[in-house]
Design an enzyme around this catalytic site. Structure first.
Site, PDB file in Angstrom:
ATOM      1  N   CYS A 181     116.413  18.444  52.097  1.00 21.27           N
ATOM      2  CA  CYS A 181     117.617  19.084  51.579  1.00 21.27           C
ATOM      3  C   CYS A 181     117.455  20.607  51.663  1.00 21.27           C
ATOM      4  CB  CYS A 181     117.947  18.732  50.139  1.00 21.27           C
ATOM      5  SG  CYS A 181     118.131  16.976  49.854  1.00 21.27           S
TER       6      CYS A 181
ATOM      7  N   ARG B  21     116.451  20.473  57.496  1.00 24.61           N
ATOM      8  CA  ARG B  21     115.865  19.904  56.283  1.00 24.61           C
ATOM      9  C   ARG B  21     116.558  18.620  55.840  1.00 24.61           C
ATOM     10  NH1 ARG B  21     112.702  23.594  53.718  1.00 24.61           N
ATOM     11  NH2 ARG B  21     112.816  22.366  51.825  1.00 24.61           N
TER      12      ARG B  21
ATOM     13  N   TRP C  13     119.403  15.278  52.523  1.00 23.40           N
ATOM     14  CA  TRP C  13     118.640  14.171  53.082  1.00 23.40           C
ATOM     15  C   TRP C  13     118.522  13.181  51.932  1.00 23.40           C
ATOM     16  CZ3 TRP C  13     114.036  11.602  52.035  1.00 23.40           C
ATOM     17  CH2 TRP C  13     113.544  10.794  53.071  1.00 23.40           C
TER      18      TRP C  13
ATOM     19  N   ASN D 105     117.243  20.073  45.414  1.00 18.48           N
ATOM     20  CA  ASN D 105     116.326  19.538  46.424  1.00 18.48           C
ATOM     21  C   ASN D 105     115.103  19.033  45.667  1.00 18.48           C
ATOM     22  OD1 ASN D 105     114.563  19.110  48.578  1.00 18.48           O
ATOM     23  ND2 ASN D 105     114.022  21.270  48.732  1.00 18.48           N
ATOM     24  N   GLY D 106     114.774  17.758  45.848  1.00 18.96           N
ATOM     25  CA  GLY D 106     113.627  17.186  45.147  1.00 18.96           C
ATOM     26  C   GLY D 106     114.006  15.832  44.573  1.00 18.96           C
TER      27      GLY D 106
ATOM     28  N   GLU E 187     100.228  10.677  69.027  1.00 16.93           N
ATOM     29  CA  GLU E 187     101.264  11.709  68.976  1.00 16.93           C
ATOM     30  C   GLU E 187     102.366  11.427  70.005  1.00 16.93           C
ATOM     31  OE1 GLU E 187     102.240  13.843  67.036  1.00 16.93           O
ATOM     32  OE2 GLU E 187     103.345  15.341  68.166  1.00 16.93           O
TER      33      GLU E 187
ATOM     34  N   LYS F  77     106.226  10.887  69.010  1.00 16.67           N
ATOM     35  CA  LYS F  77     107.279  11.748  69.567  1.00 16.67           C
ATOM     36  C   LYS F  77     108.391  10.903  70.152  1.00 16.67           C
ATOM     37  CE  LYS F  77     106.639  14.530  68.272  1.00 16.67           C
ATOM     38  NZ  LYS F  77     105.908  15.324  67.305  1.00 16.67           N
TER      39      LYS F  77
ATOM     40  N   GLU G  20     110.407   8.876  67.292  1.00 19.60           N
ATOM     41  CA  GLU G  20     111.243   9.616  66.337  1.00 19.60           C
ATOM     42  C   GLU G  20     112.485  10.212  66.971  1.00 19.60           C
ATOM     43  OE1 GLU G  20     109.497  13.003  64.293  1.00 19.60           O
ATOM     44  OE2 GLU G  20     108.316  13.523  66.035  1.00 19.60           O
TER      45      GLU G  20
ATOM     46  N   HIS H 179      92.100  -6.073  71.553  1.00 17.93           N
ATOM     47  CA  HIS H 179      91.966  -6.769  70.273  1.00 17.93           C
ATOM     48  C   HIS H 179      93.329  -7.133  69.683  1.00 17.93           C
ATOM     49  CE1 HIS H 179      87.672  -6.052  70.312  1.00 17.93           C
ATOM     50  NE2 HIS H 179      87.922  -4.797  70.627  1.00 17.93           N
TER      51      HIS H 179
ATOM     52  N   LYS I 270     113.006  17.896  58.653  1.00 17.33           N
ATOM     53  CA  LYS I 270     111.876  18.688  59.124  1.00 17.33           C
ATOM     54  C   LYS I 270     110.829  18.896  58.035  1.00 17.33           C
ATOM     55  CE  LYS I 270     109.858  21.310  62.163  1.00 17.33           C
ATOM     56  NZ  LYS I 270     109.165  20.582  63.233  1.00 17.33           N
TER      57      LYS I 270
END
Ligand code: M6R
Length: 609
Positions: A2, A27, A71, A97-98, A482, A486, A489, A505, A604
């Site tokens: 947020c 955000r 968000w 925000n929180g 990574e 990438k 997402e 395995h 983000k």
């Protein structure tokens, strides 16, 4: 998560807030809202992005206002749950925000006291709590806010405007970032500096449990227990240009292409090639501890955790110090075995990730020395660590982390080399060569980036693949993780990264003629083993995409597709092999018409646990 912007001054508050919210959309971007004081509290809010909100705001004359880009945590993204929120009598508007962790208990009390709620958010509960405390206490509104904040557990960055105070903006924080921009007869509050840099370079960072009351003439900071605080005013080192797209269609592509510059900036003044040594001034205060540490712990999340894994290979391999890497979220809740003898490195692009911050605090509470590897200057993590090394990548706005990863790995490489030099764990010639090789990395990345068109062609072949597997060994195992992150997402393709030998395995069961398998197979010390793993994939008709080095015929002969990266020392290879993976993900996502800069469900800066 947020984003919050508040404004009081002589400009149109709506214009300042809307522009600022667009910059904070990284955000969170599932709904947005704005409030200003114009006789009463006027609120506009909507599901969707700030662009949708912009169309709703017609009257832009007020000079006091605030806004929010969300968000969702509590309650689905819709018009009702969008911020700002109010109490029952609509006297004030609050953005948050929180997470208010005890919102459920508070809500039940407030319902019993007759409060009626429109939506499902924890923020609306906070608004009603403030209203109730004010009603009961009957005193100053700002004191009611303080008293209400003392009753909540959890995290908050909040801003409030009240119809009875057309010349006052209230804001407070605990856990969620918030700063005050100090201009000429105008003031701002914001989750980060990006909404304010075109108006002022002067900021005050609020700390936990601090509240600011801003009028048109000045501001006053007190704790939420009403103790006055004198705050330092900091000068920002951020330019408008840095947070704009600069001709690229997306921030992610811009940031991928910025990597040669970002890494050169990160190395500047620290990698002393002619003297064959590394100088990290930010670590001097803790150098004694670092040099005698029996082990080093690393805690981080997401991409930063991947760079931490590369750091483990680097520090163990080059400086011969045992390293343990933990997900910051797991570290905190497992009563970590860490104490005054230990050093914890926390890695965070934003410097605000809640889990990483909690790990830092846990380690400090147990007496450990904590070092930050952070991008955002002045962020909470940067301020709370004992010492640190900024990665100097510049603002990273695309939600998918790219240049921060390579800059983090660059810093971790320098830490490993510095320790190796001081502890004499490497032959002088190898150390010298590694320093030279690190110096050459920016140019080698530029070389790979110049072949972007080749990777765009490759992306066309695999745009509609439903799954991907990424395999690597040693230094390139974290790069496999990574690469998979990438891709998933930003393109929403299911992808997994594995140490190449682990494939047999379990994941090998997935391989058939439809499965793209990206193999990181440079001419390094595990090349022969990688070749065997590639043979295993080939025997099951998997479609092999190799990231390899020129002349590595054993790999080139087996791969259906190959992208080459320049040769370098094995330890530095992640800085190169990750680049084609970033570009491949970007192009696949673009082909699939995904929003690469703001992928669904993500944000983000993850400031909730
Ligand atoms: O700001 P941080 O580095 O602490 O963020 C950690 C993760 O949230 C972040 O790396 C995330 O995984 C990115 N979206 C990855 O691209």
């Amino acid at each position: 998560m947020c984003g919050i912007v508040g404004y009081i001054g002589h400009r149109s508050a709506a214009d300042v807030v809307l522009k600022g919210l667009k910059r904070l959309e990284y955000r969170g971007y599932d709904s947005a809202g704005l409030a200003h004081i114009d006789g009463g509290v006027v609120i506009a809010k909507t599901k969707g992005k700030v662009a949708a909100l912009d169309k709703l705001v017609t009257d832009r004359t007020a000079t006091l206002g605030l806004g929010h880009t969300r968000w969702a945590t509590h309650g689905e993204p819709n018009d009702v749950n969008a911020h700002p929120h109010t109490g029952g009598d609509r006297a004030f508007a609050l953005v948050h925000n929180g997470i208010i962790e005890n919102y459920d208990v508070l809500k039940r009390q407030l319902l019993a006291q007759g409060h009626v709620f429109d939506g499902e958010t924890d923020t609306e509960v906070l608004a009603h709590l403030i209203e109730e405390v004010h009603r009961v206490s009957g005193g100053e509104f700002e004191n009611a806010v303080r008293m209400a904040l003392q009753q909540v557990t959890g995290t908050f960055g909040i801003a409030i405007v009240h119809r009875d105070f057309p010349d006052t903006l209230f804001a407070a924080r605990r856990g969620s970032p918030l700063l005050v921009g100090v201009g000429e007869h105008e003031f701002f509050v914001a989750s980060d500096a990006s909404p304010i840099i075109e108006y002022t370079q002067h900021v005050v960072y609020l700390d936990d449990d601090e509240m600011v009351v801003i009028t048109r003439n000045g501001y006053e900071v007190k704790t939420i227990r009403n103790v006055p605080i004198t705050k330092a005013v900091h000068q920002l080192a951020l330019s408008l240009e840095q947070i704009e797209k600069g001709g690229y269609p997306h921030f992610m592509l811009k940031e991928i292409h910025e990597q040669p510059r970002a890494i050169a900036d990160c190395l500047r003044g620290r990698l002393l090639v002619d003297e064959h040594r590394i100088q990290l001034g930010g670590l001097e205060p803790v150098m004694d501890k670092l040099l005698v540490a029996k082990r080093i712990c690393i805690a981080a999340c997401g991409t930063s955790w991947h760079s931490g894994l590369v750091g483990e290979y680097l520090i163990e391999g080059l400086a011969r110090i045992p390293v343990e890497v933990a997900y910051a979220s797991e570290f905190r809740y497992n009563d970590p075995l860490i104490g005054p003898e230990d050093v914890l490195i926390v890695i965070s692009q934003s410097g605000e990730t809640a889990d990483t911050l909690a790990a830092l605090r846990e380690a400090k509470a147990k007496g450990a020395t904590v070092i930050g590897v952070v991008n955002v200057v002045g962020s909470t993590i940067a301020r709370e660590t004992d010492a640190g090394v900024y990665i100097h990548a510049g603002p990273e706005i695309g939600v998918a982390s790219t240049k921060a990863f390579t800059a983090q790995v660059t810093v971790l490489t320098m830490i490993a080399l510095m320790l190796a030099e001081r502890k004499k764990t490497l032959p002088a010639a190898r150390l010298k060569q590694l320093i030279r090789d690190l110096h050459d990395i920016p140019a080698k990345i530029a070389d790979i980036l110049a072949r972007d068109a080749e990777i765009a062609e490759l992306a066309k072949v695999f745009t509609y693949a439903p799954n991907f597997l990424y395999l690597g060994r040693s230094y390139n195992f974290p790069v496999a993780l990574e690469g998979a992150l990438k891709l998933k997402e930003i393109s929403y393709i299911h992808a997994e990264g594995y140490p190449a030998a682990e494939m047999k395995h379990g994941p090998i069961a997935l391989i058939d003629q439809h499965m793209p398998v990206v193999v990181l197979a440079t001419s390094d010390h595990v090349n022969d083993k990688m070749v065997s793993n590639i043979e295993e994939v080939r025997a099951r008709k998997g479609r092999i995409i190799a990231v390899t080095t020129p002349g590595n015929d054993a790999v080139l002969n087996l791969a259906e597709f190959a992208v080459t990266v320049p040769e370098t020392d094995d330890a530095l290879s992640p800085l190169l092999t990750v680049i084609p993976l970033q570009l491949l993900s970007y192009h696949i996502a673009i082909n699939r018409k995904c929003d690469v800069d703001q992928p669904r469900n993500l944000a983000k800066s993850v400031t909730v646990e």
